[in-house]
Design a protein around this motif. Structure first.
Motif, short mmCIF file in Angstrom:
data_model
loop_
_atom_site.label_atom_id
_atom_site.label_comp_id
_atom_site.label_asym_id
_atom_site.label_seq_id
_atom_site.Cartn_x
_atom_site.Cartn_y
_atom_site.Cartn_z
N THR A 37 60.10 3.84 -6.71
CA THR A 37 58.91 4.53 -7.72
C THR A 37 58.38 5.79 -7.54
OG1 THR A 37 56.78 3.70 -7.84
CG2 THR A 37 57.78 3.99 -6.19
N CYS A 38 57.60 6.51 -8.41
CA CYS A 38 57.64 7.38 -7.94
C CYS A 38 56.32 8.13 -6.99
CB CYS A 38 56.43 7.45 -9.41
SG CYS A 38 55.96 9.86 -10.03
N ASN A 44 50.36 9.90 -8.34
CA ASN A 44 49.87 8.47 -8.83
C ASN A 44 48.88 8.61 -8.94
OD1 ASN A 44 52.51 7.51 -7.05
ND2 ASN A 44 51.83 7.70 -5.55
N THR A 45 48.33 9.74 -8.56
CA THR A 45 46.46 10.06 -9.15
C THR A 45 46.56 10.14 -10.80
OG1 THR A 45 45.36 11.53 -7.01
CG2 THR A 45 44.50 11.80 -8.88
N ILE A 46 47.64 11.07 -11.36
CA ILE A 46 48.12 11.87 -12.68
C ILE A 46 48.18 10.23 -14.16
CG2 ILE A 46 49.97 12.64 -13.35
CD1 ILE A 46 47.04 14.48 -13.93
N ILE A 47 49.02 9.68 -13.42
CA ILE A 47 48.90 8.38 -13.13
C ILE A 47 48.35 7.88 -14.35
CG2 ILE A 47 50.73 6.24 -13.41
CD1 ILE A 47 52.76 7.57 -12.51
N ALA A 48 47.81 7.38 -13.03
CA ALA A 48 46.11 7.02 -12.72
C ALA A 48 45.01 7.06 -13.89
CB ALA A 48 46.04 6.15 -11.30
N THR A 49 45.01 8.72 -13.74
CA THR A 49 44.05 9.00 -14.49
C THR A 49 44.63 8.61 -16.36
OG1 THR A 49 44.96 10.96 -14.89
CG2 THR A 49 43.31 10.72 -13.29
N SER A 50 46.09 8.72 -16.65
CA SER A 50 46.23 8.38 -18.10
C SER A 50 46.49 7.10 -18.01
CB SER A 50 47.82 8.49 -17.77
OG SER A 50 48.15 8.51 -19.02
N LEU A 71 61.40 9.61 -12.55
CA LEU A 71 60.56 9.88 -12.55
C LEU A 71 60.54 10.24 -13.67
CD1 LEU A 71 61.11 12.37 -9.30
CD2 LEU A 71 59.86 9.72 -9.30
N VAL A 72 61.01 10.93 -14.52
CA VAL A 72 60.47 11.87 -15.93
C VAL A 72 59.80 10.92 -16.64
CG1 VAL A 72 61.04 13.02 -17.98
CG2 VAL A 72 61.57 13.98 -15.94
N ASN A 73 61.47 9.68 -16.22
CA ASN A 73 60.90 7.96 -17.17
C ASN A 73 59.78 7.60 -17.22
OD1 ASN A 73 61.87 6.77 -18.96
ND2 ASN A 73 62.69 5.17 -17.42
N ILE A 74 59.33 7.42 -16.02
CA ILE A 74 58.13 6.98 -14.86
C ILE A 74 56.68 7.69 -15.77
CG2 ILE A 74 56.63 6.17 -13.26
CD1 ILE A 74 58.99 5.45 -11.62
N VAL A 80 52.10 10.56 -18.97
CA VAL A 80 52.21 11.59 -18.87
C VAL A 80 52.71 12.81 -19.44
CG1 VAL A 80 51.88 13.47 -16.62
CG2 VAL A 80 51.83 10.40 -16.52
N ASP A 81 52.34 13.64 -20.26
CA ASP A 81 53.33 15.06 -20.86
C ASP A 81 53.75 14.63 -19.49
OD1 ASP A 81 53.55 16.90 -21.07
OD2 ASP A 81 53.15 16.62 -22.97
N THR A 82 55.58 15.78 -19.21
CA THR A 82 56.14 15.87 -18.81
C THR A 82 57.19 17.43 -19.28
OG1 THR A 82 57.77 14.40 -19.44
CG2 THR A 82 57.02 13.83 -17.53
N SER A 83 56.83 18.10 -20.25
CA SER A 83 57.21 19.12 -20.75
C SER A 83 56.41 20.65 -20.01
CB SER A 83 56.27 18.94 -22.29
OG SER A 83 54.63 19.55 -21.87
N LEU A 84 55.86 20.35 -19.01
CA LEU A 84 55.81 21.56 -18.26
C LEU A 84 56.36 21.00 -16.74
CD1 LEU A 84 51.91 21.76 -18.75
CD2 LEU A 84 53.69 22.64 -19.50
N LEU A 85 57.32 20.34 -16.10
CA LEU A 85 57.76 20.21 -15.05
C LEU A 85 59.04 20.83 -15.42
CD1 LEU A 85 58.47 16.32 -14.77
CD2 LEU A 85 57.51 17.87 -13.39
N LYS A 86 59.70 21.24 -14.55
CA LYS A 86 61.14 22.52 -14.01
C LYS A 86 62.32 21.52 -13.23
CE LYS A 86 58.77 25.99 -16.12
NZ LYS A 86 59.27 26.82 -16.87
#
Length: 157
Positions: A37-38, A44-50, A71-74, A80-86
């Motif tokens: 899992t992620c 984990n907190t950002i997934i919960a707030t989403s 991780l991006v998929n989860i 969760v927007d993942t456009s800022l992930l490097k």
């Protein structure tokens, strides 16, 4: 894009392994169940707030590998927007968690790409626009600046 909340920090794959007992030194034990899992408290907190309906994004670093794609998929599946992930050449961070009946756990952590995450990986217009929305307790508008010339610290004014 404007976010209600931006999460940032450790982003890793957690491999949760159930064992009957911890292996003794130089010994072995068998895994009878594994869940992938992620992981990471911020993710984990950002997934919960989403899931509460907030518009959220995540800043972090993953490897150019299947674990990073996982991780991006989860994150995407959970809104969760993942456009800022490097993404980088270092493999994605992971944690092996060994858990015995009763809930005791032992963690083995590979820091991976997360350890390469730094100030250069932050997309400042998104971050500063987000942070500039806040006011001080006295109601005075505050702004966030990044000190590029000296210490590399964030400065509230």
């Amino acid at each position: 894009m404007t976010f209600d909340i931006i999460g940032w920090g450790a982003l890793n794959v957690d491999r949760l392994c159930r064992v009957n007992e911890f292996a003794p030194e130089d010994g072995e034990t068998f895994i009878y169940e594994e869940t992938k899992t992620c992981g990471g408290s911020a993710s984990n907190t950002i997934i919960a707030t989403s899931k509460l309906g907030l518009n959220v994004g995540y800043i972090g670093k993953i490897g150019n590998d299947s674990e990073g794609a996982f991780l991006v998929n989860i994150l995407n599946e959970n809104g969760v927007d993942t456009s800022l992930l490097k993404r980088g050449d270092t493999p994605t961070s992971f944690t092996e968690v060994m858990s015995i009946p009763g809930g005791q756990r032992t963690f083995f952590v590979y820091a991976g790409a997360g350890a390469d995450f730094g100030i250069a990986d932050i997309v400042f217009p998104h971050f500063v626009n987000y942070m500039n929305r806040f006011e001080s307790p006295r109601g005075k508008k505050r702004s966030l600046y990044y000190n590029f010339d000296h210490s590399g610290q964030f400065i509230w004014k």
